[in-house]
Design a protein around this motif. Sequence first.
Motif, PDB file in Angstrom:
ATOM      1  N   GLN A  64      11.111 -21.187 -24.816  1.00  0.00           N
ATOM      2  CA  GLN A  64       9.819 -21.168 -25.518  1.00  0.00           C
ATOM      3  C   GLN A  64       9.926 -20.644 -26.942  1.00  0.00           C
ATOM      4  OE1 GLN A  64       7.749 -19.202 -22.405  1.00  0.00           O
ATOM      5  NE2 GLN A  64       6.701 -21.054 -21.708  1.00  0.00           N
ATOM      6  N   HIS A  85      12.447 -21.409 -28.790  1.00  0.00           N
ATOM      7  CA  HIS A  85      13.289 -22.369 -29.499  1.00  0.00           C
ATOM      8  C   HIS A  85      12.512 -23.016 -30.640  1.00  0.00           C
ATOM      9  CE1 HIS A  85      15.902 -25.989 -29.931  1.00  0.00           C
ATOM     10  NE2 HIS A  85      16.823 -25.079 -29.696  1.00  0.00           N
ATOM     11  N   SER A  98      10.304 -27.209 -30.191  1.00  0.00           N
ATOM     12  CA  SER A  98       9.983 -27.225 -28.772  1.00  0.00           C
ATOM     13  C   SER A  98      10.073 -28.624 -28.158  1.00  0.00           C
ATOM     14  CB  SER A  98       8.592 -26.638 -28.547  1.00  0.00           C
ATOM     15  OG  SER A  98       7.636 -27.465 -29.174  1.00  0.00           O
TER      16      SER A  98
END
Lengths: 141, 637
Positions: B98, B100, B103
Amino acid sequence: MSYPGEDTNIPRRMVEALEDHPLSYLVPKDGLAALVNAPMQTSLPFDKSVFTNADDSREIDVSHLIAANNTTFSIQNDLEQNKLVFKRPENFILSTKQDYAPSNLLEGLSPLAQTVLSDHQDLVVSNEIVKKSEIVNKLQP
Amino acid sequence: MENSGHRLSISQVYQLAHEYRDHAYSVASKISSEEELKQYYTLINMSIRMFQMLKGKCTLSVVEDSKITFEMVELLIHETHNFDLAELYISSLKERLQTHQNSMCVVEEVMHCEFLLVHDLPLMRDTKFHYKIALRNCNELVQYMTSLKDEVYQNWALVFQYVGVALCIKLKQHRRVKTSFAGLLSQCGDKSQWKWFLNLCYVNYLLNERFPIPEAAIEELRSTELDTVGPRLYAWKLALNMVIQVYKDGNITEHLNEFKRFFDVNKQSLVNDEDKGCMISIAPGVTLKVDLPIIFHYKELKNILLLLQSVSYIVNCYDGKGNFSRKFLPKVHSTTQKLMKTIGTGGVSMNELDSRVQTYKSILDFCDFYKVWEEILLNGAVVEAAAASSSSSSSSNLGPSPAYTKLLQAMKVQFQGGGGVEEYTRLAQSGGTSSEVKMISLLNCYTVQAAKVSRCPGDKQAQLVEQCNKVWQQVERLLRETDLQFNPMWECTVMILWLFSHFEPFSWNPLPCSDKERAEYMSKLREFYSSNKFASGGGAVDERFKLKKALLLQVLVNYLGGRMLEHDLEEIRGISGKCFDMCRHQGGMDKVQYVVGIWHLMNCTVGMRGKDVALTNAKLEALVKQITSGEQSKAKK
C-alpha cells in the motif's frame, strides 16, 4: 360371507396394514450432491516468476536459520515464539505394525538440499504434529 | 556456532525452498508411519524456513516479496496450525504494497493478499467467528472497489463477490446466498465460462440444501456449452444433471448416454493433467483456479457415476439377483478402496490427500448404507447386516450421517410392531436433520398414527386426530419448501396417505376433511392412476406422473385407483388380481397382501368366478397362517 382370517386380528383396512411397514421405497439420497461438490478448492493463481536473473549477486548465509537481533522485522521475533505446529492427518492410517520398516522419504534430495538439511537436524526433532481437534483446545484456554 | 557459514545465492535458496516442498509432495502418498510423517514435515519445515530466510535476510523487490510470501503462506495455511503467523505475513506484505509508489502496478499483489485474508484463511480456520469477520471485510472491500469506478477494480470486485457468496454458504445465510448469486449472475456476460461456472456452483448449492432449483438456473445449466467451459466444468454439469434426476427419481438412461457420448470424445482430457485444476477466466488479467478432484479426474468421476446409478436403481430392488444396484454397489466399494490406496500420483500435499480420503470414506459409508437399504426392500426388515462396518470407517454408525443411522433405528422399531412415533418425531424436530429424512420420518409417523386412529374407539380419538393433523401440516409445508415437490414418488405418497386416512374403505375412522381437499387429492389420484395402471392397453401415459417401479408404491396406487375410480367389474378384478400377485414379490408385505387379497376375493365372488374364488381363498388361508405364526414368533422374542 366368511373369509380367511376373519376371526384373527390381522388388519383389514389398508392404513392399518401399513402400520408396521415403513415406506421403504422412499430412499434417502441426501448428501450425494455434496459428494459431487467435495472437496472443491478455489484459489487465485499468481504466475509471476522471480529470481531468474543470472546476474543476481545477492547471497544468504543459510547456516543459521534465523538471525537474531539484526532485524527490525517484527514477524521474525514473533516466529521465534511461534513454533510451527504441523497438522496431523485425520484419515491417513499410520501403520501400527511393529515390524514395519519405514522407507527413507528424504532419499532423492539433491546433495545441496541434503547438506543444508543436515546442518539443521534440530528441526527434525522439534516438529510438533497435532490434530485439529487438539489444537483448538490448546489455543482457546 | 563457529561455522564459517554456508553462503548460497538467492536463487539457490529459492530453489531449495521449492525442492523441499516438491519432494515432500512427491512422497506424500507413501506416508504410512510416524517416522515418515516426521520426515514429511521436516521437508515442509525446511521449505518454510528457506522462504523465511529469503524474506528476513535479503532486500527484496515488492514482486519478489509478494511471490515468496504467497508461496510460504500457502504452506503455513495448508500444513500448519500457525494461521495467525500466516495472517501476520500477509498483513505486513499488504502494508508494504500500500505504500508502493505506483499502486496500479501492484493491484494483482494486493488482491492476492485480500483473497488470502478473506477466503483461504477463514476457510481453513473454519469457525463461524472467522467467517463472520471475513464476510464483513469482504463486503467492505467490494463496496470500496465498486466505488472506485475503475474497470480493473470492477473486475476484481467480481472475484470478491464470489468469495462473499462462498462465505454466506458457510454461514448458512440462505436468503443472502440466493440474492448474491442472482446479483452476480446478472453482471456476467451471457454464454461466458464465468457465468456458467457460477451457475454450476449455484445449482450444486441448491441441491446440497434440497432447495427447489429455479427454472432460469435449470435453463442456464442446460445451455452450458462444452466449447466454452471446457471438459472439466462440462463433466460437472453432467454430474449435476444426473443428481437432479436421481433426486427426483427420474429415468437416468438418457443422462447415461450423454455421459457416454461425452467420454467418447473427452475422456483423455480428464485423464491427463489430473491435478492441474480448471482455470476460469473472469476478465482480462483476472483468473480463478478451481479444483474438484472427484469430478475432474476420470476414474473418480466414473466411480461417482456408478454410485449414482446404483442409488437410482435401488428402489427396484425386490429381486435379490436381478437388480443392478446389487452388482454396482460392491463395485463402487472396491473401486473406492482401490482409489484410496493409489491416491495421489505426486505433486499434491499430504493434507490435500487426507481430505480426499475423507471423501472416499463417505463414499464407502454410502455404499454400506444402501446395502442395508437393499436388505430392507428384500426382507421387509432392517437387518443389522454384516455389510456394515466392512468399510474402514471407525464409527459403528450406519450410513454417511447420524440422521441416517437414527432413521434406520426408527424404521426398525416400526417394523417390529408399528411403533416408532417417538423416534420419528424426535428426528423430524431435530434441527440438524435434512428435509428429506424429516419427510420420511413424518410420513412414516403419520401412517402409524393414522392406523391408531383407525383402531381407536370414537370417544378417544380427539387427541390422536390432533396429532395426525399436526404431522400433516408439517408434511405439506416441507413439500412446499423443498425440491421433494418435484419428485412424483413423494407427491404420490402424500396423496396416497391422505386418501387412506380420510376415506372409509381404508380406515375404520376416517379423518374429517373439506370438499376442496377431497377434490384436490382425488384429481391427483386420477393422474397417477392413469399413468401407472397395471391393466393392459392403458391410456396415454403422462411422464410427469410416471412412477418408478417401486413395488409397494405401484400396488398402493393401483389398489386405490381400482377401488375408487374403476367401474367395470372385469377391469377391477384384473387390477385386484395383479395387485395381489405383485405383493408376493417383495418381502414383508404380508399384511398389505392380505388386505389386497380380501378385496380380490370379493371381486371374484361378485363376478361369480368359482375357480378364482377357490384359488384366492386357498392363497389367503396360507397367508393367514404365515402372518399369525409370524406374529407368534415375534411375540416370543
